[in-house]
Structure formats: C-alpha cells, structure tokens
Enzyme design. Sequence first.
Site, PDB file in Angstrom:
ATOM      1  N   PRO A 128       0.841  -1.207   0.000  1.00 39.96           N
ATOM      2  CA  PRO A 128       0.000   0.000   0.000  1.00 39.96           C
ATOM      3  C   PRO A 128       0.876   1.257   0.000  1.00 39.96           C
ATOM      4  O   PRO A 128       1.773   1.392   0.816  1.00 39.96           O
ATOM      5  CB  PRO A 128      -0.794  -0.115   1.296  1.00 39.96           C
ATOM      6  CG  PRO A 128      -0.698  -1.551   1.685  1.00 39.96           C
ATOM      7  CD  PRO A 128       0.622  -2.037   1.169  1.00 39.96           C
ATOM      8  N   GLU A 129       0.618   2.138  -0.917  1.00 42.24           N
ATOM      9  CA  GLU A 129       1.348   3.402  -0.968  1.00 42.24           C
ATOM     10  C   GLU A 129       0.408   4.528  -0.537  1.00 42.24           C
ATOM     11  O   GLU A 129      -0.735   4.278  -0.148  1.00 42.24           O
ATOM     12  CB  GLU A 129       1.874   3.626  -2.386  1.00 42.24           C
ATOM     13  CG  GLU A 129       2.878   2.549  -2.794  1.00 42.24           C
ATOM     14  CD  GLU A 129       4.206   3.136  -3.273  1.00 42.24           C
ATOM     15  OE1 GLU A 129       4.523   4.299  -2.936  1.00 42.24           O
ATOM     16  OE2 GLU A 129       4.916   2.410  -3.985  1.00 42.24           O
TER      17      GLU A 129
END
Length: 271
Positions: A2-3
């Site tokens: 997840p960014e």
Amino acid sequence: MPELPEVETTMRGLTPVLLHQRLTSVEPRRADLRKAIPVDLRQRLTGATVTALARRAKYGLIGTARGDTLIFHLGMSGRWRVDPTKVEPHDHLLLETDAGRRLALNDPRRFGFLDLLPTAELDAYPPFAAMGPEPLGPTLTGAYLLAALNGRTAPIKAMLLDQRIVAGLGNIYVCEALHRARIAPTRAAGRIALPRLERLADAIKAVLRDAIAAGGSSLRDFAHPDGALGYFSKQFRVYGREGEPCACGGVVRRRVEAGRSTFWCPACQRG
Ligand code: ZN
C-alpha cells in the site's frame, strides 16, 4: 504494498464508518505486529468517540475526543475490512461502533503496526518529527524543491524517496512523476533548474491525485474499505512496463538497484 494513495483512499473509506461514532468494542487479537501493540490500547479507545480521521505520509490517524490518536501503518499487506462477516486469521484489531459497524485490520505479513499516543504529541512522534512536507500539500512547490535539493549530488530519484525531503512517496509514484516531468531518474538532484522542479512538483501531485481518483493500488489483493478491489496498474506510464513503448515513441527501460526497480524512458527523460 500500500502506498500513499491506498492509505488516502482507506481513510476516505473509514471516515463514514468511524467519524463521530463511539467505539463500543476495541479488540487487539495479538500483542504485536512489526512492533508491540500498546498494552493500554483497548482501555484507552473503548468508549471513546472518533473525532478525526487523517493521513500523514503513509500513516493513518484516527483521533478521539479523549485526546488520543490511533496510528496505523499498513506495512506490506495491511488493509481494513468493513463489516466483515467473520473474523479471519490475520485480523489483528477488531473495532465496533455504537452504530453496529465493524472493522477488522487485516495484515497477513504483519509488517504494519499500531500505536497510540496523545494527539498533542503527534508532531514529535519519531517517524513524523523529521518528515518533509506532504506531497499533496501547499508546501511542495518547485521553489521548495530547489531549496531542499540545493547542493545535493545524489540522484533525484533517491532524493524523492527520502522522507525528509517529501513525505510518503514510494518507488512507483517517484518513477511515474519523474516520467511525467521528463527528468532522468539519475539526474543529480542539485543540478535541476527551477522550471523543471516546478514541473516535477506538479507531476508528483498529478500522479498521486490520479491514483487516488482511481482508488489506486499497487497490491493485487488490496481491498478498499467498502470491499471493492482496486487497481491502478493499467494507468502506469512506465512502472512495470519494461520493453513497452512510451507515448513519446521511445521504449521503457528498467534497472534494478538494491532490489528496487527503476522504470524510465531514456528518450523523453533526458535532462
Ligand atoms: Zn518517452
């Protein structure tokens, strides 16, 4: 993993479930993730009303009327599940609100973490204290980058991944932003002129905004809080596209350094 866009869309998904709601049940299901879960987390959050949801870099923040903030990081594989029908093996924190909504923080690889501290102490929290400005905030401009990168001989790509320069940028979005700004990833950071840094600041904001709008994800099985799967990869212009044509007519190249891939187009990213 997840960014920033995934964390942002997660917070947007959590907001209607949690904001102004009282937490009637708070159940950590293990003592640690990447690090120990505060032992008083259950006691300090149970009965508290959620008053704020926010994001700092890739950290999610859930503030309560008692003056505490729950901090979470999704690590490599973390995600929140909304109103899960049953508890799954990797659900490490369960929340329930007085409206009967339920949330599960699920993280199979456990590189994420949970922390809890007084909201007044957030700015001094070690991961935040030395952090640069938010990429989507007003501070990130060409002029800011010019000052922050002044005299730096390291490649611009490495500088953009340095959380002290800009907070929350990961490999994917740095590759994409440099491509949009037509700047070579290897360019010495301190030798880029202001007009190109202005283009770069705009490109960073644009790639993140596009990803958020797409409900972006870099993890195939990332689930949005509403349970829908999100993909962004089809919209990448260079990331993951080695050997494919660039819009300029060039060919996207890939180089691996320290286990991390750089994707770029040598034809249009010259400077
Ligand atoms: Zn190109």
